[in-house]
Design a protein around this motif. Structure first.
Motif, mmCIF file in Angstrom:
data_model
loop_
_atom_site.group_PDB
_atom_site.id
_atom_site.type_symbol
_atom_site.label_atom_id
_atom_site.label_comp_id
_atom_site.label_asym_id
_atom_site.label_seq_id
_atom_site.Cartn_x
_atom_site.Cartn_y
_atom_site.Cartn_z
ATOM 1 N N VAL A 1 0.840 -1.200 0.000
ATOM 2 C CA VAL A 1 0.000 0.000 0.000
ATOM 3 C C VAL A 1 0.875 1.250 0.000
ATOM 4 C CG1 VAL A 1 -1.896 1.211 1.136
ATOM 5 C CG2 VAL A 1 -1.645 -1.261 1.458
ATOM 6 N N ASN A 2 0.620 2.133 -0.947
ATOM 7 C CA ASN A 2 1.162 3.488 -0.883
ATOM 8 C C ASN A 2 -0.028 4.442 -0.932
ATOM 9 O OD1 ASN A 2 2.766 5.735 -0.825
ATOM 10 N ND2 ASN A 2 3.398 5.597 -2.963
ATOM 11 N N ASP B 1 -5.681 9.426 7.621
ATOM 12 C CA ASP B 1 -7.070 8.969 7.484
ATOM 13 C C ASP B 1 -7.163 7.657 6.716
ATOM 14 O OD1 ASP B 1 -7.887 11.192 8.844
ATOM 15 O OD2 ASP B 1 -8.885 12.161 7.140
ATOM 16 N N VAL B 2 -6.490 7.571 5.576
ATOM 17 C CA VAL B 2 -6.561 6.364 4.753
ATOM 18 C C VAL B 2 -5.795 5.227 5.411
ATOM 19 C CG1 VAL B 2 -6.211 5.382 2.464
ATOM 20 C CG2 VAL B 2 -6.818 7.794 2.690
ATOM 21 N N HIS B 3 -4.688 5.528 6.071
ATOM 22 C CA HIS B 3 -3.932 4.487 6.766
ATOM 23 C C HIS B 3 -4.810 3.777 7.793
ATOM 24 C CE1 HIS B 3 0.514 5.652 5.923
ATOM 25 N NE2 HIS B 3 -0.248 5.832 4.865
ATOM 26 N N ARG B 4 -5.597 4.550 8.537
ATOM 27 C CA ARG B 4 -6.457 3.928 9.550
ATOM 28 C C ARG B 4 -7.516 3.046 8.898
ATOM 29 N NH1 ARG B 4 -5.023 8.699 12.556
ATOM 30 N NH2 ARG B 4 -6.405 10.011 11.279
ATOM 31 N N ARG B 5 -8.048 3.474 7.773
ATOM 32 C CA ARG B 5 -9.058 2.658 7.074
ATOM 33 C C ARG B 5 -8.430 1.391 6.493
ATOM 34 N NH1 ARG B 5 -11.741 5.401 2.539
ATOM 35 N NH2 ARG B 5 -13.146 3.623 2.720
ATOM 36 N N VAL B 6 -7.230 1.512 5.949
ATOM 37 C CA VAL B 6 -6.527 0.333 5.430
ATOM 38 C C VAL B 6 -6.275 -0.662 6.557
ATOM 39 C CG1 VAL B 6 -4.331 -0.488 4.489
ATOM 40 C CG2 VAL B 6 -5.464 1.500 3.470
ATOM 41 N N ALA B 7 -5.788 -0.172 7.687
ATOM 42 C CA ALA B 7 -5.496 -1.041 8.825
ATOM 43 C C ALA B 7 -6.753 -1.719 9.341
ATOM 44 C CB ALA B 7 -4.834 -0.227 9.935
ATOM 45 N N GLY C 1 -0.521 -15.630 8.338
ATOM 46 C CA GLY C 1 0.884 -15.300 8.101
ATOM 47 C C GLY C 1 1.095 -14.240 7.039
ATOM 48 N N GLY C 2 -0.008 -13.725 6.455
ATOM 49 C CA GLY C 2 0.101 -12.709 5.420
ATOM 50 C C GLY C 2 0.628 -11.396 5.964
ATOM 51 N N ARG C 3 1.213 -10.608 5.084
ATOM 52 C CA ARG C 3 1.847 -9.359 5.511
ATOM 53 C C ARG C 3 1.281 -8.163 4.750
ATOM 54 N NH1 ARG C 3 6.229 -13.125 5.738
ATOM 55 N NH2 ARG C 3 7.261 -13.108 7.783
ATOM 56 N N LEU C 4 1.200 -7.061 5.452
ATOM 57 C CA LEU C 4 0.798 -5.777 4.887
ATOM 58 C C LEU C 4 1.975 -4.824 5.025
ATOM 59 C CD1 LEU C 4 -2.512 -3.851 5.733
ATOM 60 C CD2 LEU C 4 -0.325 -2.691 5.498
ATOM 61 N N LEU C 5 2.390 -4.214 3.924
ATOM 62 C CA LEU C 5 3.463 -3.225 3.951
ATOM 63 C C LEU C 5 2.897 -1.906 3.458
ATOM 64 C CD1 LEU C 5 4.832 -6.145 3.145
ATOM 65 C CD2 LEU C 5 6.893 -4.752 2.945
ATOM 66 N N ILE C 6 3.074 -0.853 4.249
ATOM 67 C CA ILE C 6 2.517 0.444 3.904
ATOM 68 C C ILE C 6 3.567 1.532 4.107
ATOM 69 C CG2 ILE C 6 1.521 0.759 6.213
ATOM 70 C CD1 ILE C 6 -0.840 2.217 4.860
ATOM 71 N N GLU C 7 3.683 2.398 3.120
ATOM 72 C CA GLU C 7 4.639 3.499 3.228
ATOM 73 C C GLU C 7 4.074 4.570 4.162
ATOM 74 O OE1 GLU C 7 7.005 4.864 -0.241
ATOM 75 O OE2 GLU C 7 5.970 6.783 0.085
ATOM 76 N N ALA D 1 13.232 6.580 3.185
ATOM 77 C CA ALA D 1 11.907 5.986 3.222
ATOM 78 C C ALA D 1 11.664 5.257 4.539
ATOM 79 C CB ALA D 1 11.740 5.013 2.063
ATOM 80 N N THR D 2 10.398 5.244 4.939
ATOM 81 C CA THR D 2 9.955 4.497 6.120
ATOM 82 C C THR D 2 8.700 3.726 5.761
ATOM 83 O OG1 THR D 2 10.816 6.196 7.639
ATOM 84 C CG2 THR D 2 9.172 4.678 8.516
ATOM 85 N N ILE D 3 8.641 2.471 6.181
ATOM 86 C CA ILE D 3 7.443 1.673 5.973
ATOM 87 C C ILE D 3 7.079 0.965 7.268
ATOM 88 C CG2 ILE D 3 7.978 1.295 3.543
ATOM 89 C CD1 ILE D 3 8.758 -1.590 4.267
ATOM 90 N N ALA D 4 5.811 0.582 7.376
ATOM 91 C CA ALA D 4 5.366 -0.294 8.454
ATOM 92 C C ALA D 4 5.079 -1.658 7.853
ATOM 93 C CB ALA D 4 4.126 0.268 9.131
ATOM 94 N N VAL D 5 5.541 -2.696 8.526
ATOM 95 C CA VAL D 5 5.336 -4.075 8.080
ATOM 96 C C VAL D 5 4.479 -4.766 9.139
ATOM 97 C CG1 VAL D 5 6.399 -6.245 7.420
ATOM 98 C CG2 VAL D 5 7.593 -4.083 6.971
#
Length: 255
Positions: free
Chosen positions: A160-161, A194-200, A210-216, A246-250
């Motif tokens: 997700v970006n 705002d969108v990050h919270r909705r994605v989460a 075991g799936g992963r979400l990576l978001i910038e 760059a910073t991402i959350a995994v």
């Protein structure tokens, strides 16, 4: 060529020589070249003018009204590829022109199952072109509402970006971005998230065990992005790259 370089330099293009070469290569004839130079000198993003952006070694199709993928986002792709297996189900959410999904699929190989989703029909027209070489499927709609039920619980890798610029900081962006890219791809609301919270909040039912979400995100905002992901039931860590600035959350769903 010299006159083109002078025109671009007068317009404030720092890399005028390189841009002149790209514009010349993209032109069909002298008249078309003059039009391209005028558009670039008028402030239109170079990528919009030539019709593509370089991203992870790919030429990603872009154009007027579309968000241009940033080179810093290549770090997210690197981290995603390192975590995924070749037959992964990959979802590029808030995909824009589909650059992340295309880059991940290009590196994982032909066994990947690729999906890309966005609400913007202009961006999706380019996304279809960019994910087609990898068998990618494109879905239009608002975040997870765009997805077919067949993806529920099957996504191994969610990249997700989404926009994360606070509304009050939009005016600080370069004119190329704020005047030529869709505001919905830049403006993340009051605190940018705002969108990050909705994605989460909606991710868990779509991720495979075991799936992963990576978001910038940004270094400043990463604790809040991580908090939203943790509140959604995911295990979270941050990753940073000085090289890419760059910073991402995994975030990981429990196996």
């Amino acid at each position: 060529m010299a006159s083109i370089v002078e025109t671009l330099r007068a317009a404030g293009c720092v890399f005028a020589e390189e841009e002149a070469a790209l514009l010349t290569a993209a032109a069909r004839d002298d008249g078309h070249l003059a039009d391209l130079v005028a558009r670039r000198a008028g402030g239109e993003p170079l990528e919009h003018v030539v019709g593509w952006a370089e991203f992870c070694g790919l030429r990603v199709r872009v154009g007027e009204g579309a968000f241009v993928p940033r080179r810093r986002t290549e770090f997210l792709v690197q981290e995603a590829v390192a975590l995924a297996r070749p037959d992964a189900v990959v979802l590029d959410l808030c995909c824009g022109v589909g650059a992340l999904g295309a880059a991940v699929a290009a590196q994982l190989g032909p066994r990947v199952e690729l999906h890309a989703a966005d609400i913007d029909p202009v961006a999706l027209a380019y996304a279809r072109l960019n994910v087609a070489p990898y068998g990618g499927q494109v879905h239009q709609g608002d975040l997870y509402a765009a997805l077919p039920d067949s993806l529920r619980g099957r996504v191994d890798l969610l990249v997700v970006n989404a926009p994360y610029v606070p509304t009050r900081e939009i005016g600080l962006l370069p004119p190329e971005a704020r005047e030529h890219e869709p505001m919905a791809s830049l403006d993340g609301g009051a605190d940018g998230l705002d969108v990050h919270r909705r994605v989460a909040a909606g991710a868990l039912p779509w991720l495979a065990p075991g799936g992963r979400l990576l978001i910038e995100t940004s270094a400043r905002q990463s604790p809040q992005t991580a908090s939203a992901l943790s509140a959604a039931g995911l295990t979270v860590r941050a990753a940073t790259s000085e090289e890419h600035a760059a910073t991402i959350a995994v975030a990981t769903r429990a196996a």
